[in-house]
Motif scaffolding. Structure first.
Motif, PDB file in Angstrom:
ATOM      1  N   SER A 351       0.813  -1.216   0.000  1.00  0.00           N
ATOM      2  CA  SER A 351       0.000   0.000   0.000  1.00  0.00           C
ATOM      3  C   SER A 351       0.844   1.263   0.000  1.00  0.00           C
ATOM      4  N   GLU A 352       0.492   2.179  -0.887  1.00  0.00           N
ATOM      5  CA  GLU A 352       1.182   3.468  -0.936  1.00  0.00           C
ATOM      6  C   GLU A 352       0.776   4.311   0.270  1.00  0.00           C
ATOM      7  N   VAL A 353       1.761   4.904   0.946  1.00  0.00           N
ATOM      8  CA  VAL A 353       1.530   5.794   2.089  1.00  0.00           C
ATOM      9  C   VAL A 353       2.409   7.031   1.933  1.00  0.00           C
ATOM     10  N   ASN A 354       2.123   8.051   2.727  1.00  0.00           N
ATOM     11  CA  ASN A 354       2.886   9.301   2.635  1.00  0.00           C
ATOM     12  C   ASN A 354       3.958   9.436   3.704  1.00  0.00           C
ATOM     13  N   THR A 355       4.064   8.445   4.581  1.00  0.00           N
ATOM     14  CA  THR A 355       5.039   8.529   5.665  1.00  0.00           C
ATOM     15  C   THR A 355       5.545   7.138   6.027  1.00  0.00           C
ATOM     16  N   ARG A 356       6.799   7.054   6.490  1.00  0.00           N
ATOM     17  CA  ARG A 356       7.355   5.781   6.941  1.00  0.00           C
ATOM     18  C   ARG A 356       6.776   5.354   8.287  1.00  0.00           C
ATOM     19  N   THR A 357       6.107   6.267   8.977  1.00  0.00           N
ATOM     20  CA  THR A 357       5.569   5.958  10.315  1.00  0.00           C
ATOM     21  C   THR A 357       4.076   6.282  10.379  1.00  0.00           C
ATOM     22  N   ILE A 383       6.585   1.130  18.226  1.00  0.00           N
ATOM     23  CA  ILE A 383       5.810   1.533  17.047  1.00  0.00           C
ATOM     24  C   ILE A 383       6.742   1.948  15.918  1.00  0.00           C
ATOM     25  N   LEU A 384       7.768   2.711  16.260  1.00  0.00           N
ATOM     26  CA  LEU A 384       8.726   3.178  15.258  1.00  0.00           C
ATOM     27  C   LEU A 384       9.420   2.001  14.571  1.00  0.00           C
ATOM     28  N   THR A 385       9.874   1.041  15.367  1.00  0.00           N
ATOM     29  CA  THR A 385      10.561  -0.130  14.809  1.00  0.00           C
ATOM     30  C   THR A 385       9.634  -0.922  13.895  1.00  0.00           C
ATOM     31  N   HIS A 386       8.399  -1.142  14.363  1.00  0.00           N
ATOM     32  CA  HIS A 386       7.408  -1.875  13.567  1.00  0.00           C
ATOM     33  C   HIS A 386       7.172  -1.179  12.228  1.00  0.00           C
ATOM     34  N   ASN A 387       6.938   0.135  12.264  1.00  0.00           N
ATOM     35  CA  ASN A 387       6.637   0.885  11.042  1.00  0.00           C
ATOM     36  C   ASN A 387       7.793   0.872  10.050  1.00  0.00           C
ATOM     37  N   LEU A 388       8.994   1.020  10.558  1.00  0.00           N
ATOM     38  CA  LEU A 388      10.154   1.032   9.661  1.00  0.00           C
ATOM     39  C   LEU A 388      10.389  -0.332   9.023  1.00  0.00           C
ATOM     40  N   LEU A 389      10.052  -1.399   9.750  1.00  0.00           N
ATOM     41  CA  LEU A 389      10.198  -2.740   9.188  1.00  0.00           C
ATOM     42  C   LEU A 389       9.116  -3.045   8.152  1.00  0.00           C
ATOM     43  N   LYS A 392       8.720   0.536   3.022  1.00  0.00           N
ATOM     44  CA  LYS A 392       9.882   0.554   2.149  1.00  0.00           C
ATOM     45  C   LYS A 392       9.706   1.651   1.104  1.00  0.00           C
ATOM     46  N   LYS A 393      10.781   2.371   0.831  1.00  0.00           N
ATOM     47  CA  LYS A 393      10.730   3.452  -0.155  1.00  0.00           C
ATOM     48  C   LYS A 393      11.283   2.957  -1.477  1.00  0.00           C
ATOM     49  N   VAL A 394      10.480   3.121  -2.552  1.00  0.00           N
ATOM     50  CA  VAL A 394      10.881   2.697  -3.893  1.00  0.00           C
ATOM     51  C   VAL A 394      10.612   3.851  -4.861  1.00  0.00           C
ATOM     52  N   THR A 397       8.508   6.695  -3.649  1.00  0.00           N
ATOM     53  CA  THR A 397       7.185   6.321  -3.144  1.00  0.00           C
ATOM     54  C   THR A 397       7.356   5.346  -1.987  1.00  0.00           C
ATOM     55  N   ILE A 398       6.619   5.596  -0.917  1.00  0.00           N
ATOM     56  CA  ILE A 398       6.693   4.747   0.276  1.00  0.00           C
ATOM     57  C   ILE A 398       5.567   3.718   0.237  1.00  0.00           C
ATOM     58  N   TYR A 399       5.897   2.465   0.546  1.00  0.00           N
ATOM     59  CA  TYR A 399       4.902   1.392   0.544  1.00  0.00           C
ATOM     60  C   TYR A 399       4.877   0.697   1.906  1.00  0.00           C
ATOM     61  N   TYR A 400       3.657   0.352   2.334  1.00  0.00           N
ATOM     62  CA  TYR A 400       3.454  -0.406   3.564  1.00  0.00           C
ATOM     63  C   TYR A 400       3.026  -1.816   3.166  1.00  0.00           C
ATOM     64  N   ARG A 401       3.645  -2.826   3.765  1.00  0.00           N
ATOM     65  CA  ARG A 401       3.382  -4.212   3.395  1.00  0.00           C
ATOM     66  C   ARG A 401       2.418  -4.877   4.384  1.00  0.00           C
ATOM     67  N   PHE A 402       1.189  -5.076   3.937  1.00  0.00           N
ATOM     68  CA  PHE A 402       0.226  -5.849   4.705  1.00  0.00           C
ATOM     69  C   PHE A 402       0.562  -7.336   4.594  1.00  0.00           C
ATOM     70  N   LYS A 403       0.059  -8.114   5.530  1.00  0.00           N
ATOM     71  CA  LYS A 403       0.203  -9.567   5.447  1.00  0.00           C
ATOM     72  C   LYS A 403      -0.497 -10.075   4.186  1.00  0.00           C
ATOM     73  N   ALA A 404      -1.605  -9.415   3.810  1.00  0.00           N
ATOM     74  CA  ALA A 404      -2.365  -9.828   2.634  1.00  0.00           C
ATOM     75  C   ALA A 404      -1.643  -9.517   1.325  1.00  0.00           C
ATOM     76  N   SER A 405      -0.544  -8.757   1.393  1.00  0.00           N
ATOM     77  CA  SER A 405       0.215  -8.464   0.167  1.00  0.00           C
ATOM     78  C   SER A 405       1.286  -9.519  -0.101  1.00  0.00           C
ATOM     79  N   LYS A 406       1.341 -10.543   0.742  1.00  0.00           N
ATOM     80  CA  LYS A 406       2.252 -11.668   0.516  1.00  0.00           C
ATOM     81  C   LYS A 406       1.500 -12.818  -0.152  1.00  0.00           C
TER      82      LYS A 406
END
Length: 527
Positions: A351-357, A383-389, A392-394, A397-406
């Motif tokens: 998922s595209e997001v506007n922030t790493r956190t 929370i910070l550690t979780h969000n950074l893990l 990912k920035k590509v 563009t920053i993307y957040y990886r849901f479990k459903a994206s695997k």
């Protein structure tokens, strides 16, 4: 120490009372044009900062023009509610269904909250449907059940058509979809009415039943005086009654009921189940699963039990009813889809997001209670550690990886038979994402109306709450572009159906379900 704690508690109570009074005065006064223009700027700045697809359906130039025009139109002081009605259509022009704007409501002190919790308002439990440009009462509780089937002629001095047209102008579907509006507002009419009119001690509704016209005044009542319905017999699905088996020991019965209700997601306010399963049809047994939303109960156990039953009976025809399903958990639809495929699959893209956190603006904002924000600060390293893990920035563009994206594997007892999916304009968010997956894989025949949620995904996941500084009008901003694995062009429309059917009031009066009837007939024809 005890004295200090007592003084601190007293100070908190008095400051809370003072805060409630100050807030109510703030939302009750007229706001100057400059204050309101500042709120317009604040709203737009929040959207630009947190919404990942702000210009997906409406260009930046057009949206800039709309916000500028709104500011120029504000020439006299306005109340918070009047300002809300001016700002809402501009927010709706973003065309994102999860982007919600709400007017402020009065706050209550501790004593008032306690008194308020002891009261019930049967208007909240009434269910309506907007068909043939008329509003009908389709379900109610207690004495109000006598009104079921009646047409609503007026609410106070307004016609339902007038109210629904007004509310439709204050909300948005995903993209350019049209099936969402009347169905969504009609099915949630009590919530829209209270939201747009504020708290009222009573509501006067004029009904028509056959040739009789009468007025019912709905009042707030003490909960102990409100009628309740036994949990042992509850409407669950098409022609289905769920009965909890009576046991000799009361404790064992209560435990069984609790487990039964948990699996199916019991909804206490309406005495219904979120998930139901039954066998219907006469010529051949057809599995019928109704899912009202993907949000409560223990769905994993329900789906495992249901598909084990389907497998053991050798059923080859199934109906999945997602009509009026407003969405919910991505994890639940991921689990459900794993029973409909025999191949490895991926449900959504990162998922595209506007922030790493993204969890920080979700938790720390001026609409959340102080205790929630305090806990977020306390656990900020985690929370910070979780969000950074998870992000990912590509290419900027920053993307957040849901479990459903695997990639996931199908369930061993996956259903391989014929599948029919019932949808309508109220099929939104997660139910639309599930529909996209089933449509994109050619897994099902779709019957009903185009979904209200977009085929290509939606902006949801986490939400940033924000209360505008002067008017106290609030925004709920989706922060994650939940993008489906399968996509189509043009963008901005719902999942289409293979057989379009629009129910009529005549169908309801005859207690017919035309979508289900069509499916059963199609199964009969195909043998």
């Amino acid at each position: 120490m005890k004295i200090k704690l007592l003084l601190l508690a007293t100070l908190i109570v008095f400051s809370s009372c003072g805060g409630v009074k100050k807030y109510n005065e703030q939302i009750g006064k007229l706001h100057s044009p400059q204050e309101l223009k500042d709120d317009v700027d604040a709203a737009y700045n929040q959207l630009k900062k947190y919404h990942p697809r702000l210009y997906q359906y409406t260009s930046k130039e057009v949206l800039n023009f709309k916000f500028d025009s709104l500011k120029q139109s504000i020439k006299t002081p306005l109340s918070s509610r009047d300002f809300y009605e001016k700002l809402s259509p501009v927010i709706a022009s973003v065309r994102q269904g999860h982007l919600v704007i709400s007017p402020p409501n009065i706050k209550r002190n501790r004593k008032e909250r306690k008194e308020f919790r002891e009261k019930a308002f049967s208007f909240y439990t009434m269910k309506f449907e907007y068909l043939d440009e008329k509003l009908w009462l389709i379900n109610a509780m207690g004495k109000d059940t006598l009104l079921i089937g009646s047409e609503v002629l007026a609410v106070e001095d307004k016609s339902p058509k007038e109210l629904i047209e007004k509310y439709n102008n204050l909300i948005a579907s995903d993209g350019y979809n049209k099936t969402f509006y009347d169905g969504f507002v009609g099915s949630r009419f009590p919530g829209f009415y209270i939201k747009n009119n504020g708290f009222q001690d009573s509501i006067r509704i004029t009904f028509k039943n056959t040739d009789s016209i009468f007025t019912q005044t709905i009042l707030w009542k003490n909960k102990k005086d409100a009628e309740t319905i036994s949990k042992d017999s509850l409407a669950a699905g098409v022609g289905e009654k769920i009965a909890v088996k009576k046991l000799t020991k009361e404790e064992k019965k209560a435990k069984q009921i609790k487990k039964y209700n948990s699996k199916r997601g019991y909804i206490a306010s309406t005495k219904e189940y979120t998930r139901t399963f039954s066998l219907i049809g006469t010529d051949s047994l057809t599995a019928y699963m109704k899912i009202r939303n993907f949000s409560n109960g223990n769905p994993d156990d329900f789906y495992e039990e249901t598909f084990n039953t389907i497998d053991s009976l050798g059923i080859t025809n199934m109906i999945l009813d997602l009509r009026n399903n407003g969405g919910g958990s991505l994890a639940e639809i991921d689990d459900l889809y794993s029973y409909f495929t025999d191949s490895p699959y991926t449900l959504v893209r990162p998922s595209e997001v506007n922030t790493r956190t993204p969890f920080f603006p979700f938790l720390i904002n001026n609409t959340n209670p102080g205790v929630v924000q305090g806990l977020a600060v306390l656990f900020s390293p985690v929370i910070l550690t979780h969000n950074l893990l998870k992000t990912k920035k590509v290419d900027d563009t920053i993307y957040y990886r849901f479990k459903a994206s695997k990639e996931h594997k199908p369930k061993p007892n996956n259903y391989k038979g014929n599948l029919y999916v019932l949808v309508n304009g109220n099929s939104f968010s997660a139910s639309s994402i599930l529909s996209t997956q089933l449509k994109g894989t050619n897994r099902a025949t779709f019957v009903g109306q185009e979904t209200g949620g977009a085929y290509n995904g939606t902006v949801a996941g986490l939400f940033k709450g924000y209360e505008l500084p002067n008017s106290k009008v609030s925004l709920r901003i989706g922060m994650m572009q939940v993008e489906t694995y399968y996509k189509v062009e043009p963008d901005g429309y719902g999942v289409p159906v293979d057989k379009e059917i629009t129910p009529t009031r005549a169908d309801r009066e005859a207690q017919r379900d035309p979508e289900v009837e069509w499916v059963l007939n199609d199964i009969k024809i195909k043998g």
